[in-house]
Write an enzyme that holds these catalytic residues in place. Structure first.
Site, PDB file in Angstrom:
ATOM      1  N   SER A  15       0.797  -1.120  -0.133  1.00 43.17           N
ATOM      2  CA  SER A  15       0.004  -0.086  -0.024  1.00 43.17           C
ATOM      3  C   SER A  15       0.827   1.269   0.051  1.00 43.17           C
ATOM      4  O   SER A  15       1.879   1.269   0.057  1.00 43.17           O
ATOM      5  CB  SER A  15      -0.957  -0.064   1.264  1.00 43.17           C
ATOM      6  OG  SER A  15      -0.087   0.145   2.405  1.00 43.17           O
ATOM      7  N   ASP A  36       4.756  -7.567   3.788  1.00 48.24           N
ATOM      8  CA  ASP A  36       3.561  -6.723   4.306  1.00 48.24           C
ATOM      9  C   ASP A  36       2.836  -7.979   5.071  1.00 48.24           C
ATOM     10  O   ASP A  36       2.872  -9.090   4.839  1.00 48.24           O
ATOM     11  CB  ASP A  36       2.875  -6.174   3.284  1.00 48.24           C
ATOM     12  CG  ASP A  36       2.227  -5.081   3.654  1.00 48.24           C
ATOM     13  OD1 ASP A  36       1.068  -5.006   4.443  1.00 48.24           O
ATOM     14  OD2 ASP A  36       2.496  -3.865   3.270  1.00 48.24           O
ATOM     15  N   ASP A  59       5.414  -9.872   9.541  1.00 45.91           N
ATOM     16  CA  ASP A  59       5.299  -8.673  10.573  1.00 45.91           C
ATOM     17  C   ASP A  59       6.796  -8.340  10.960  1.00 45.91           C
ATOM     18  O   ASP A  59       7.481  -8.903  11.349  1.00 45.91           O
ATOM     19  CB  ASP A  59       4.758  -9.592  12.006  1.00 45.91           C
ATOM     20  CG  ASP A  59       4.500  -8.609  13.067  1.00 45.91           C
ATOM     21  OD1 ASP A  59       4.986  -7.516  13.077  1.00 45.91           O
ATOM     22  OD2 ASP A  59       4.203  -9.114  13.936  1.00 45.91           O
ATOM     23  N   SER A 154      11.340  10.871   7.523  1.00 50.75           N
ATOM     24  CA  SER A 154      10.231  11.849   7.489  1.00 50.75           C
ATOM     25  C   SER A 154      10.459  13.504   7.710  1.00 50.75           C
ATOM     26  O   SER A 154      11.529  13.481   8.454  1.00 50.75           O
ATOM     27  CB  SER A 154       9.055  11.473   8.640  1.00 50.75           C
ATOM     28  OG  SER A 154       7.948  12.316   8.624  1.00 50.75           O
ATOM     29  N   TYR A 167       6.866   8.838  16.874  1.00 52.57           N
ATOM     30  CA  TYR A 167       7.077   8.831  15.441  1.00 52.57           C
ATOM     31  C   TYR A 167       8.334   9.716  15.228  1.00 52.57           C
ATOM     32  O   TYR A 167       9.246   9.283  14.356  1.00 52.57           O
ATOM     33  CB  TYR A 167       5.902   9.381  14.666  1.00 52.57           C
ATOM     34  CG  TYR A 167       5.970   9.328  13.149  1.00 52.57           C
ATOM     35  CD1 TYR A 167       5.665   8.252  12.507  1.00 52.57           C
ATOM     36  CD2 TYR A 167       5.993  10.302  12.700  1.00 52.57           C
ATOM     37  CE1 TYR A 167       5.698   8.362  11.291  1.00 52.57           C
ATOM     38  CE2 TYR A 167       6.173  10.526  11.287  1.00 52.57           C
ATOM     39  CZ  TYR A 167       6.005   9.404  10.504  1.00 52.57           C
ATOM     40  OH  TYR A 167       6.254   9.100   9.082  1.00 52.57           O
ATOM     41  N   LYS A 171      11.676   8.170  13.349  1.00 52.29           N
ATOM     42  CA  LYS A 171      12.233   8.819  11.771  1.00 52.29           C
ATOM     43  C   LYS A 171      13.485   9.569  12.124  1.00 52.29           C
ATOM     44  O   LYS A 171      14.376   9.758  11.230  1.00 52.29           O
ATOM     45  CB  LYS A 171      10.951   9.762  11.248  1.00 52.29           C
ATOM     46  CG  LYS A 171      10.034   8.870  10.808  1.00 52.29           C
ATOM     47  CD  LYS A 171      10.132   7.546  10.006  1.00 52.29           C
ATOM     48  CE  LYS A 171       9.050   6.812   9.564  1.00 52.29           C
ATOM     49  NZ  LYS A 171       9.353   5.986   8.497  1.00 52.29           N
TER      50      LYS A 171
END
Length: 262
Positions: A15, A36, A59, A154, A167, A171
């Protein structure tokens, strides 16, 4: 690094940005191994794209699961004679939360562990298990290159928003280890790059409320829209093909710098 007839391992490849990268590398002659959890989606992608794509249910928070997938990929490579050209760990999650809530209660470690286990531990796990296969590749001319890692950081690694502590930590770690990996792996002819996208259309950002989406769009510079998967995939491909890209993090954000409040 030429893409044609080389295998690229992409976690989170069923995805979002991972899937866009699967499609792009496949369209340029690459073999792609998708890791995935979504077997139904992964198998449908294989049915769509054909023999040069394989799906492995994995996983990323489980070493046993990742090892099983890597072993299966090694078997596939022995059949195709398409060596591992690159690894793109694109699986990622985010659970917005602050370390203390409105009642001054500490956040449970469960959501923190969930984010770090997939976004950081899972990346290191996948890399350490795939690198021994890559280091055995026959070096390519003229530089003796054996492969490339393209990590996914990110914009939160640079200017994270309130509630992004886990998060942003995960990142930021990806950002920090990019140069280290480039230095560690230079002796093998393996490069390491990272891409730090901002707000892109993906499965994770699809969970945002319309209010948050509109607030984000107001702070965009240009273009004034979310990034698209094809733009991320194009950047990955450039990292693969351009041998002078090494040890750097590319911000893919249209010049946007996130404020402390939206």
């Amino acid at each position: 690094m030429h893409i044609k007839d080389r295998t690229f391992i992409i976690s989170g490849g069923a995805s979002g940005l991972g899937l866009a990268t699967v499609r792009d590398l496949h369209s340029h002659g690459g073999y792609v191994a998708i890791l995935d959890l979504s077997a139904e989606t992964g198998n449908s992608i294989v049915n769509e794209l054909g023999d040069r794509v394989k799906f492995y249910e994995a996983d990323m928070s489980s070493t046993t699961s990742v090892q099983t997938a890597v072993n299966a990929i090694a078997t596939w490579i022995s059949q195709t004679s398409a060596p591992i050209g690159g690894v793109i760990p694109a699986a990622g999650v985010g659970l917005p939360s602050k370390l203390i809530d409105r009642n001054n209660e500490p956040l449970s470690m469960a959501p923190i562990d969930f984010v770090l286990n997939i976004n950081l531990r899972g990346v290191l796990d996948l890399l350490r298990l795939t690198l021994p296969h890559m280091t055995r590749n026959t070096p390519t001319d003229p530089d003796g290159e054996r492969g490339v890692l393209v990590l996914v950081s990110s914009s939160a690694a640079f200017d994270g928003q309130p509630g992004q502590v886990a998060y942003a930590a995960s990142k930021g770690a990806i950002r920090s280890m990019t140069l280290v990996l480039a230095r560690d792996l230079a002796q093998y002819g393996i490069r390491c790059m990272a891409i730090a996208p901002s707000y892109f259309e993906s499965a994770m950002t699809a969970q945002m409320s319309e209010k948050v989406r509109k607030s984000l769009e107001k702070v965009f510079e240009f273009p004034k829209r979310p990034g698209q998967g094809r733009e991320f995939a194009s950047c990955v491909r450039h990292c693969v093909e351009n041998g002078m890209l090494n040890g750097e993090v590319i911000r893919l954000d249209g010049g946007t710098r996130m404020p402390s409040r939206l």
